[in-house]
Design a protein around this motif. Structure first.
Motif, mmCIF file in Angstrom:
data_model
loop_
_atom_site.group_PDB
_atom_site.id
_atom_site.type_symbol
_atom_site.label_atom_id
_atom_site.label_comp_id
_atom_site.label_asym_id
_atom_site.label_seq_id
_atom_site.Cartn_x
_atom_site.Cartn_y
_atom_site.Cartn_z
ATOM 1 N N THR A 112 -0.167 26.590 0.563
ATOM 2 C CA THR A 112 -0.408 25.457 1.176
ATOM 3 C C THR A 112 0.567 25.019 2.331
ATOM 4 O O THR A 112 1.652 25.333 2.000
ATOM 5 N N LEU A 113 0.074 24.542 3.250
ATOM 6 C CA LEU A 113 1.051 24.093 4.537
ATOM 7 C C LEU A 113 2.054 23.067 3.846
ATOM 8 O O LEU A 113 1.551 22.079 2.963
ATOM 9 N N VAL A 114 3.297 23.221 4.064
ATOM 10 C CA VAL A 114 4.398 22.376 4.048
ATOM 11 C C VAL A 114 5.255 21.940 4.989
ATOM 12 O O VAL A 114 5.357 22.766 6.048
ATOM 13 N N GLY A 115 5.545 20.797 5.099
ATOM 14 C CA GLY A 115 6.746 20.482 6.139
ATOM 15 C C GLY A 115 6.300 20.624 7.522
ATOM 16 O O GLY A 115 5.138 19.984 7.843
ATOM 17 N N PRO A 116 7.066 21.204 8.418
ATOM 18 C CA PRO A 116 6.867 21.485 9.598
ATOM 19 C C PRO A 116 5.744 22.332 9.769
ATOM 20 O O PRO A 116 5.129 22.167 10.995
ATOM 21 N N GLU A 117 5.237 23.154 9.009
ATOM 22 C CA GLU A 117 3.983 23.770 9.108
ATOM 23 C C GLU A 117 2.727 22.980 9.294
ATOM 24 O O GLU A 117 1.743 23.308 10.050
ATOM 25 N N LEU A 118 2.697 21.505 8.873
ATOM 26 C CA LEU A 118 1.588 20.712 9.020
ATOM 27 C C LEU A 118 1.621 20.275 10.639
ATOM 28 O O LEU A 118 0.514 20.239 11.221
ATOM 29 N N ASP A 119 2.617 20.240 10.976
ATOM 30 C CA ASP A 119 2.833 19.753 12.600
ATOM 31 C C ASP A 119 2.311 21.113 13.453
ATOM 32 O O ASP A 119 1.393 20.891 14.375
ATOM 33 N N ALA A 120 2.619 22.210 13.034
ATOM 34 C CA ALA A 120 2.108 23.222 13.696
ATOM 35 C C ALA A 120 0.855 23.497 13.640
ATOM 36 O O ALA A 120 0.405 23.857 14.725
ATOM 37 N N TYR A 121 0.344 23.435 12.545
ATOM 38 C CA TYR A 121 -1.053 23.476 12.335
ATOM 39 C C TYR A 121 -1.967 22.325 12.924
ATOM 40 O O TYR A 121 -2.909 23.044 13.735
ATOM 41 N N VAL A 122 -1.525 21.222 12.972
ATOM 42 C CA VAL A 122 -2.264 20.289 14.033
ATOM 43 C C VAL A 122 -2.127 20.766 15.313
ATOM 44 O O VAL A 122 -3.525 20.700 15.969
ATOM 45 N N GLU A 123 -1.368 21.158 15.941
ATOM 46 C CA GLU A 123 -1.039 21.539 17.156
ATOM 47 C C GLU A 123 -1.953 22.795 17.575
ATOM 48 O O GLU A 123 -2.752 22.876 18.725
ATOM 49 N N LEU A 124 -1.804 23.966 16.612
ATOM 50 C CA LEU A 124 -2.738 25.161 16.775
ATOM 51 C C LEU A 124 -4.242 24.802 16.635
ATOM 52 O O LEU A 124 -4.927 25.433 17.267
ATOM 53 N N ALA A 125 -4.548 23.772 15.878
ATOM 54 C CA ALA A 125 -6.139 23.586 15.665
ATOM 55 C C ALA A 125 -6.670 23.131 16.938
ATOM 56 O O ALA A 125 -7.864 22.781 16.866
ATOM 57 N N ARG A 126 -6.040 22.674 17.566
ATOM 58 C CA ARG A 126 -6.550 22.148 19.092
ATOM 59 C C ARG A 126 -7.343 22.974 19.750
ATOM 60 O O ARG A 126 -8.140 22.978 20.531
ATOM 61 N N ASP A 127 -6.692 24.500 19.473
ATOM 62 C CA ASP A 127 -7.286 25.532 20.256
ATOM 63 C C ASP A 127 -7.881 26.625 19.586
ATOM 64 O O ASP A 127 -8.668 27.538 20.116
ATOM 65 N N ILE A 128 -7.762 26.775 18.200
ATOM 66 C CA ILE A 128 -8.517 27.580 17.186
ATOM 67 C C ILE A 128 -8.965 26.952 16.324
ATOM 68 O O ILE A 128 -8.437 25.839 15.896
#
Length: 176
Positions: free
Chosen positions: A71-87
């Protein structure tokens, strides 16, 4: 301790098509992990809090778990949101976790592979590499390899690109 490999949905689907996922993990002494978002993209998987198991004929299979849920935790959530814009979500979550936890990952998606490398992850493993390592580890015959690859082709609709590092191996064995 077993090696770990973070799978995205396309790799998990391809491994499920082999009908040998448990054997692959044992032969390669590897422990598969999946981001919850990636697992959600695989219709044949049942995701609970800790493990991902396979559905067979409408019920959870009695085979060992395919992977463990991350499960995504902490800063992984921010990275996920950013990456999900493109993939897509599954690949975005997989890359975010791989970066954060320094885990090797597996994907066949060209764009996800490029994004992962740009994010500092080693070049992701692909389906053909996993299958080649497995067939070599257990010494499968050419005919057995052909059957395995045909399952992946027919049930998962997967055919590697001609630029895949194992394309010649795939072609040699699937045309048996």
């Amino acid at each position: 301790m077993r090696n770990q490999l973070l799978l995205d949905a396309c790799i998990a689907i391809n491994l499920l098509a082999t009908d040998s996922a448990s054997e692959i993990t044992a032969a390669l002494d590897i422990h598969f992990l999946m981001a919850k978002q990636a697992a959600a993209e695989c219709g044949e998987l049942h995701v609970d809090q800790e493990t991902i198991t396979v559905y067979r004929r409408g019920r959870v299979s009695d085979t060992p778990p395919l992977a463990h849920v991350l499960t995504l935790v902490g800063p992984e959530l921010d990275a996920y949101v950013e990456l999900a814009r493109d993939i897509d979500d599954g690949e975005a979550a997989t890359i975010a976790i791989a970066c954060s936890r320094s885990l090797p990952m597996a994907t066949d998606d060209r764009k996800a592979r490029r994004v992962a490398v740009e994010a500092g992850i080693a070049v992701p493993t692909g389906t053909t590499t996993i299958l080649r390592q497995y067939t070599e580890a257990i010494g499968q015959s050419r005919q057995e390899i052909a059957v395995l690859l045909q399952r992946v082709r027919d049930e998962a609709s997967y055919i590697p690109r001609h630029t895949d590092e194992n394309f010649a191996w795939w072609q040699h064995h699937i045309q048996h």
